[in-house]
Design a protein around this motif. Sequence first.
Motif, short mmCIF file in Angstrom:
data_model
loop_
_atom_site.label_atom_id
_atom_site.label_comp_id
_atom_site.label_asym_id
_atom_site.label_seq_id
_atom_site.Cartn_x
_atom_site.Cartn_y
_atom_site.Cartn_z
N GLU A 175 -18.85 4.54 -33.95
CA GLU A 175 -19.11 4.46 -35.25
C GLU A 175 -18.51 4.84 -36.46
O GLU A 175 -17.44 5.30 -37.14
CB GLU A 175 -20.64 3.99 -36.14
CG GLU A 175 -20.35 2.27 -35.16
CD GLU A 175 -21.48 2.06 -33.38
OE1 GLU A 175 -21.10 1.16 -33.62
OE2 GLU A 175 -21.52 3.29 -33.28
N SER A 176 -19.18 6.30 -36.27
CA SER A 176 -19.18 7.87 -36.94
C SER A 176 -17.76 8.19 -36.81
O SER A 176 -16.67 8.33 -37.65
CB SER A 176 -19.87 8.53 -36.72
OG SER A 176 -19.26 9.61 -36.98
N GLY B 223 -23.39 -4.47 -43.31
CA GLY B 223 -23.53 -3.20 -44.23
C GLY B 223 -23.55 -2.66 -42.56
O GLY B 223 -22.99 -1.22 -42.85
N SER B 224 -23.85 -3.03 -41.30
CA SER B 224 -24.03 -2.34 -40.38
C SER B 224 -21.98 -1.36 -40.37
O SER B 224 -23.11 0.06 -39.82
CB SER B 224 -23.86 -2.80 -38.98
OG SER B 224 -24.03 -2.68 -37.61
N LEU C 183 -21.20 0.31 -42.36
CA LEU C 183 -20.58 1.38 -42.99
C LEU C 183 -22.12 2.80 -42.81
O LEU C 183 -21.30 3.94 -43.27
CB LEU C 183 -21.16 0.96 -44.70
CG LEU C 183 -20.17 0.37 -44.89
CD1 LEU C 183 -20.99 -0.59 -46.29
CD2 LEU C 183 -18.96 1.17 -44.91
N PHE C 184 -22.72 2.29 -41.65
CA PHE C 184 -23.70 3.23 -42.11
C PHE C 184 -24.50 3.82 -39.97
O PHE C 184 -25.37 4.01 -39.87
CB PHE C 184 -25.62 3.48 -42.90
CG PHE C 184 -25.87 1.84 -42.56
CD1 PHE C 184 -27.19 1.28 -41.46
CD2 PHE C 184 -25.40 0.39 -43.78
CE1 PHE C 184 -26.96 -0.58 -41.28
CE2 PHE C 184 -26.22 -0.22 -43.60
CZ PHE C 184 -27.00 -0.70 -42.11
N THR C 185 -24.14 2.27 -39.47
CA THR C 185 -24.18 2.79 -38.15
C THR C 185 -23.94 3.81 -37.03
O THR C 185 -22.60 3.93 -37.61
CB THR C 185 -24.45 1.39 -37.40
OG1 THR C 185 -24.66 0.37 -38.47
CG2 THR C 185 -25.02 1.36 -35.75
N ARG D 234 -15.37 5.72 -38.41
CA ARG D 234 -15.36 6.46 -40.55
C ARG D 234 -14.42 7.49 -40.98
O ARG D 234 -13.95 7.35 -41.34
CB ARG D 234 -16.76 6.16 -40.58
CG ARG D 234 -17.13 4.56 -40.50
CD ARG D 234 -18.38 4.41 -41.06
NE ARG D 234 -19.45 6.26 -40.90
CZ ARG D 234 -20.73 5.39 -39.74
NH1 ARG D 234 -20.15 3.78 -39.06
NH2 ARG D 234 -21.96 5.91 -38.88
N ARG D 235 -14.76 8.57 -39.48
CA ARG D 235 -13.97 9.41 -39.81
C ARG D 235 -12.98 10.28 -39.73
O ARG D 235 -11.83 9.99 -40.20
CB ARG D 235 -14.63 11.06 -38.84
CG ARG D 235 -14.35 12.29 -39.20
CD ARG D 235 -14.56 13.22 -38.39
NE ARG D 235 -14.50 12.98 -36.88
CZ ARG D 235 -13.50 13.91 -36.10
NH1 ARG D 235 -12.72 14.51 -36.84
NH2 ARG D 235 -13.94 13.08 -35.07
N GLY E 35 -25.01 7.99 -35.41
CA GLY E 35 -24.94 9.02 -36.06
C GLY E 35 -23.83 10.00 -35.79
O GLY E 35 -22.89 9.14 -34.27
#
Length: 385
Positions: free
Chosen positions: A368-369, A356-357, A359-361, A372-373, A363
Amino acid sequence: MSSDIKSLSSFVWSIAETLRGDFKQSEYGKVILPFVVLRRLDCILEASKPAVLAMAATLSDDLDDEARDTLLAGAVGQDIRLYNLSRLTFASLKGQDPKDIHKNLLEYITKFSPNVRDIFLDKFLFTDQLKRLNDAGLLFRVFDQFTQIDLHPEVISNLEMGYLFEELIRRFSEISNETAGEHYTPREVIRLIVSLLLVNDREALTGSGVIRQVYDPAAGTGGMLSLAEMEMKALNPRIRVELYGQELNPESYAICKSDMLVTGHDPENIAYGNTLTQDAHRKRRFHYMLSNPPYGVDWKKYADAIKDEADTQGKNGRFGAGLPRISDGQLLFLQHMISKMRNDEQGSRIGIVMNGSPLFTGGAGSGESEIRRWMLENGSVAQIL
């Protein structure tokens, strides 16, 4: 899996029991898997042995290595780039003095073409296992049991060989607490990934002349690639599936490349090395990509090369969207796979196993953010399981 393959798998498994007491259970695969490969190659090359030896006798010593390999592999008369220049075979080895089996097997293995020698000598470290077997007085006994297995292509097809190899890898991985997590992804998980990849492509995969390339950047022992091909062949037996991969662990690489050899694929499509720093398939794009990259493994040792690519190539490279924290490289593998998506009408699909890391790690504004963006904004959303 047919009853014949199950029976054959059980027989090979019984050979492993011969090692009990002299080898740890986690070491059984280091002996048995190379022997399975060796026996398969012996059966494949048996009929062409006279032609290969005759060709070798005509070649000049001044001939360059590439031309020599091409001519000798051509003498085999099959769509494979391998050969063996030893006059020995499993059949003739069995007729030799058992006391000489260690010496004779070494001579036999070292006369393979370089691409096969590399597997046995440098990656499997098979000479070490042969010495251990010989010192324990088990070598001829184990060898003799393998001579009883008929792995000729007209008896065991490439598809059946794939089933056999996959079943043996599964068994050895399950008894090896040291390496099971690195080497084996449960087949149920792989089948789910493959089903998701193919769900909207079933009609496109039918008919004649269909060719698809499948890639795994963290190939391990090749289980994902093999099962992907099996599922695609089940949809269309006439489909041509080309398998590609790269693997960092030398033993896993040896098993994966061996699987390609014994199932009739091009073993040169499986590369050795670090995918993140030494992309061996730099210019290729693939229809399907699937992988189970390592979880929570830091990339500190490779940080300089990865950061340099990100800084110098930006969005034109693999890691331009951002870099995840140094403690987990999963999103590096995902970006690498996205960089290999096709831009034609067939496009590409990616299936990747993650915890899961990713997917949500991190800010807003973190590596990581930003990754994902970038994925969402560019429509590059893979199946993340």
